[in-house]
Design an enzyme around this catalytic site. Structure first.
Site, PDB file in Angstrom:
ATOM      1  N   PRO A   2     -24.606  13.063  54.206  1.00  0.00           N
ATOM      2  CA  PRO A   2     -24.844  11.632  54.455  1.00  0.00           C
ATOM      3  C   PRO A   2     -25.630  11.420  55.742  1.00  0.00           C
ATOM      4  O   PRO A   2     -25.351  12.056  56.765  1.00  0.00           O
ATOM      5  CB  PRO A   2     -23.421  11.065  54.573  1.00  0.00           C
ATOM      6  CG  PRO A   2     -22.552  12.040  53.858  1.00  0.00           C
ATOM      7  CD  PRO A   2     -23.182  13.380  54.088  1.00  0.00           C
ATOM      8  N   GLU A   3     -26.626  10.555  55.666  1.00  0.00           N
ATOM      9  CA  GLU A   3     -27.425  10.215  56.840  1.00  0.00           C
ATOM     10  C   GLU A   3     -27.036   8.817  57.307  1.00  0.00           C
ATOM     11  O   GLU A   3     -26.070   8.226  56.805  1.00  0.00           O
ATOM     12  CB  GLU A   3     -28.908  10.332  56.512  1.00  0.00           C
ATOM     13  CG  GLU A   3     -29.282  11.724  56.015  1.00  0.00           C
ATOM     14  CD  GLU A   3     -30.754  11.883  55.681  1.00  0.00           C
ATOM     15  OE1 GLU A   3     -31.604  11.203  56.307  1.00  0.00           O
ATOM     16  OE2 GLU A   3     -31.069  12.678  54.773  1.00  0.00           O
TER      17      GLU A   3
END
Length: 287
Positions: A2-3
């Site tokens: 996840p960014e």
């Protein structure tokens, strides 16, 4: 992994679900997820704590509780969800926080790479990961002057610089490709050789793309879901990432894939002119 948009989406969901709730008990089923303090102290300190809010810094979730902050990094596949306390527990659920009103906050992580640290809130600046982070890309402080200053001494590829969390916090592989495509900058271009206009375009594209992704709940390219278990929708708006061998939406040239800074990298070499010596060019085959 996840960014920033995905972590921000999780944060918003968890904040709406957890603010004001009380942790009654904690069960840690995989000790190495908790880095500090030791597991017994971790569980003892959290019992009876009221959750004040859920914040984000870069890719970290910060859960504030009565003078303490739980610093959580999801890494590759960590995810949180709130469930009925007597409901079935999914495999790979490693930490369970029993809440008031008969519910549990559960942390599940198939890859087991996620981490949790519990610190006094006033001591967050000594957390090694947080202390090393650069500016938040959606903050006003992130502008071409700030970015130019960080890139001045970096002769390596601009993509590698964007992936460096000390330069700007929260950008990972997906959004680095999308940002550089939108800015029309080849990812192998030397970071300290960018023009002022190229730097300005990278900043502009960063803010627009991250904000748009947050609005759509992030990109569910692999296993990501938000705090409510819902997938994001921004993967349907990606212009280059994951599209190797497909035509560019703007010019029709084929998207090429290679490796930059050790990561799979997607480029339209017609829109993003390769610098001299680039490995990803019009002759590069898809991987």
């Amino acid at each position: 992994m996840p960014e920033l948009p995905e972590v921000e989406t999780v944060r918003r969901g968890l904040d709406s679900l957890l603010a004001g709730r009380v942790i009654l008990d904690v069960h840690v089923h995989l000790a190495r997820i908790v880095r500090q303090p030791d597991v017994d102290t971790f569980t003892t300190l959290l019992r009876g704590k009221r959750i004040e809010r859920v914040r984000r810094r870069g890719k970290y979730l910060l859960i504030d509780l009565d003078g303490w902050t739980l610093v959580s990094h999801l890494r590759m596949e960590g995810r949180y969800g709130v469930f009925a306390a007597d409901g079935e527990v999914a495999p790979h659920t490693h930490v369970r926080f029993r809440l008031d009103r008969g519910e549990e906050l559960r942390y599940r992580d198939v890859r087991q790479f996620g981490t949790m640290d519990l610190l006094p809130t006033v001591e967050l600046d000594v957390h090694r990961g947080l202390a090393a982070l650069g500016v938040e890309p959606l903050a006003d402080a992130f502008d071409e002057t700030e970015l130019e200053g960080k890139l001045r001494s970096r002769s390596g590829a601009i993509k590698g610089a964007l992936l460096d969390q000390s330069v700007v916090a929260g950008i990972g592989n997906i959004y680095a490709d999308e940002i550089l495509f939108a800015a029309k900058v080849h990812p192998e271009r030397a970071a300290n050789r960018l023009t002022r206009n190229q730097t300005r375009e990278i900043v502009r594209a960063t803010k627009l793309i991250l904000a748009a992704s947050i609005e759509q709940g992030g990109s569910s390219v692999k296993s990501y879901v938000d705090g409510f278990g819902e997938q994001g929708q921004f993967q349907f708006a990606l212009r280059v990432y994951g599209r190797d061998g497909l035509p560019c939406d703007y010019c029709g040239s084929l998207i090429r894939k290679g490796r930059v800074a050790g990561r799979g990298t997607h480029v339209c070499v017609a829109c993003q002119t390769p610098p001299r010596g680039a490995r990803i060019t019009s002759r590069t085959g898809s991987e």
